[in-house]
Design a protein around this motif. Structure first.
Motif, short mmCIF file in Angstrom:
data_model
loop_
_atom_site.label_atom_id
_atom_site.label_comp_id
_atom_site.label_asym_id
_atom_site.label_seq_id
_atom_site.Cartn_x
_atom_site.Cartn_y
_atom_site.Cartn_z
N THR A 25 0.83 -1.22 0.00
CA THR A 25 0.00 0.00 0.00
C THR A 25 0.86 1.27 0.00
O THR A 25 0.51 2.24 -0.65
CB THR A 25 -0.97 0.04 1.21
OG1 THR A 25 -0.22 -0.04 2.43
CG2 THR A 25 -1.96 -1.11 1.15
N VAL A 26 1.98 1.24 0.72
CA VAL A 26 2.73 2.50 0.83
C VAL A 26 3.48 2.82 -0.48
O VAL A 26 3.63 4.01 -0.82
CB VAL A 26 3.68 2.50 2.06
CG1 VAL A 26 4.93 1.66 1.85
CG2 VAL A 26 4.06 3.93 2.43
N LEU A 27 3.89 1.81 -1.23
CA LEU A 27 4.56 2.11 -2.51
C LEU A 27 3.59 2.77 -3.49
O LEU A 27 3.90 3.85 -4.02
CB LEU A 27 5.21 0.85 -3.09
CG LEU A 27 6.56 0.49 -2.46
CD1 LEU A 27 6.98 -0.94 -2.81
CD2 LEU A 27 7.64 1.47 -2.91
N PRO A 28 2.41 2.18 -3.73
CA PRO A 28 1.48 2.90 -4.63
C PRO A 28 1.00 4.23 -4.06
O PRO A 28 0.69 5.15 -4.82
CB PRO A 28 0.31 1.92 -4.81
CG PRO A 28 0.48 0.88 -3.78
CD PRO A 28 1.92 0.83 -3.41
N ALA A 29 0.97 4.35 -2.72
CA ALA A 29 0.56 5.63 -2.13
C ALA A 29 1.49 6.75 -2.60
O ALA A 29 1.04 7.84 -2.97
CB ALA A 29 0.59 5.54 -0.60
N ILE A 30 2.78 6.47 -2.61
CA ILE A 30 3.76 7.47 -3.06
C ILE A 30 3.71 7.61 -4.59
O ILE A 30 3.64 8.70 -5.14
CB ILE A 30 5.20 7.06 -2.65
CG1 ILE A 30 5.31 6.90 -1.13
CG2 ILE A 30 6.23 8.05 -3.19
CD1 ILE A 30 5.23 8.17 -0.32
#
Ligand SMILES: Cc1ncc(COP(=O)(O)O)c(C=O)c1O
Length: 330
Positions: free
Chosen positions: A234-239
């Motif tokens: 989730t945090v990679l696509p968030a960025i």
């Protein structure tokens, strides 16, 4: 909490802090753990277990006590003694494990399988329920900003569940037609443990990040010293999908940032949370006039012994004006 003085100093159009320090145990983890404990109860669990550097442990110990459950806490060797004391006060069973974070997880999982405990670590790849709790930060920001979300949201990143959860909360808001565009998301890490920064800089795929844990986490920001991105999905696509960025911060810069925040705005955060200040300084240099919100994830009272050691002791004086003049230098 609006921070107009800091906004002016940094040249930002507006700056506010989402103050997670006022949660019941002093960090945002209460949002996640309260969901996890509720779920554990619906499953009929009598014992919950987590891996933690401190904040999840304190939250789990507190919420388990309220729910009448036993808590077993697997703490990192570098866990903060203050946070461990906070967790112990709630009656939890605590063990410290001398191994990198990903290996502590393996031990916790093995124990849960063996004794039928409910695993509640705030890592979406192991426990998908409690990371849902972080979404409520996005919902509340929507309400508190009366629908006009800032251009940037800044948050510290360890495993990634916090910023990944905020992103997923924002996606919910968009799906409901409440917002059109998402704010850009800025993740902040310590230079001594920055797997997200590395993955974003080199375009590494999530599964590849799992194969290469950060070799030797070295930072006083213990809450974000995670050697792998437990919530990289989730945090990679968030960025990547919000035009966001990742900033890595040195330990001395985060300590200076904590003092700047405390002295300018009267908000004292814990060491881990301190990374947001140098990140705000960097973000502001490149985005003058931007409207920004940063998440203050944990309270300075969690690290009060650190401040006691690092700051000069107050002078002890006789009760006389002469003695007072002596220390005030007037
Ligand atoms: C104070 C503090 N801030 C930020 C984080 C980062 O959260 P996450 O691991 O979900 O990225 C943590 C994690 O423990 C924390 O304790």
């Amino acid at each position: 909490v609006p921070a107009p003085r800091l906004a002016r100093e940094l040249g930002l159009g507006a700056l506010s802090f989402k103050n997670e320090m006022v949660n019941p145990t002093g960090s945002f983890k209460d949002r996640q753990v309260s969901v996890g404990i509720t779920h554990a109860r619906t499953l009929g669990a009598d014992t919950v277990a987590v891996v933690s550097s401190g904040n999840v442990a304190a939250s789990t110990a507190a919420y388990a006590a309220r729910a009448g459950l036993r808590a077993v806490l697997f703490m990192h060797a570098f866990a903060s003694p203050d946070k461990m004391a906070q967790a112990a006060a709630f009656g939890a069973t605590i063990v410290r494990v001398d191994a990198p974070p990903s290996q502590v997880f393996s031990l916790c999982i093995a124990a849960c399988e063996r004794w039928g405990w409910q695993h509640l670590s705030t890592a979406g790849m192991y426990e998908p329920w409690n990371v849902e709790g972080a979404k409520t930060i996005a919902y509340e920001l929507f309400q508190q900003y009366e629908g006009e979300l800032p251009e940037w949201i800044v948050a510290p990143v360890g495993g990634g569940g916090l910023l990944g959860g905020i992103w997923r909360g924002l996606l919910d808001l968009r799906r409901l037609g409440l917002i059109k565009d998402l704010p850009r998301l800025c993740g902040v890490q310590a230079s001594g443990c920055a797997p997200l920064k590395q993955a974003v800089d080199y375009g590494t795929a999530y599964l590849d990040t799992l194969r290469h844990p950060w070799p030797n986490p070295q930072t006083i920001a213990g809450g974000i010293a995670d050697d792998i991105l437990f919530d990289g999905h989730t945090v990679l696509p968030a960025i990547r999908t919000t035009g966001g960025c990742v900033v890595a911060v040195e330990d001395d810069a985060l300590v200076a940032g904590i003092h700047r925040l405390a002295r300018t705005e009267g908000l004292l955060c814990e060491l881990t949370t301190g990374v947001v200040m140098p990140a705000l300084e960097e973000l502001a240099r490149a985005n003058q006039g931007a409207r920004v919100c940063a998440v203050l994830t944990g309270s300075g009272l969690k690290d009060v012994n650190y401040f006691a050691r690092a700051l000069p002791e107050a002078p002890l004086i006789a009760p006389s004006i002469a003695a007072l003049e002596g220390v005030l230098g007037v």
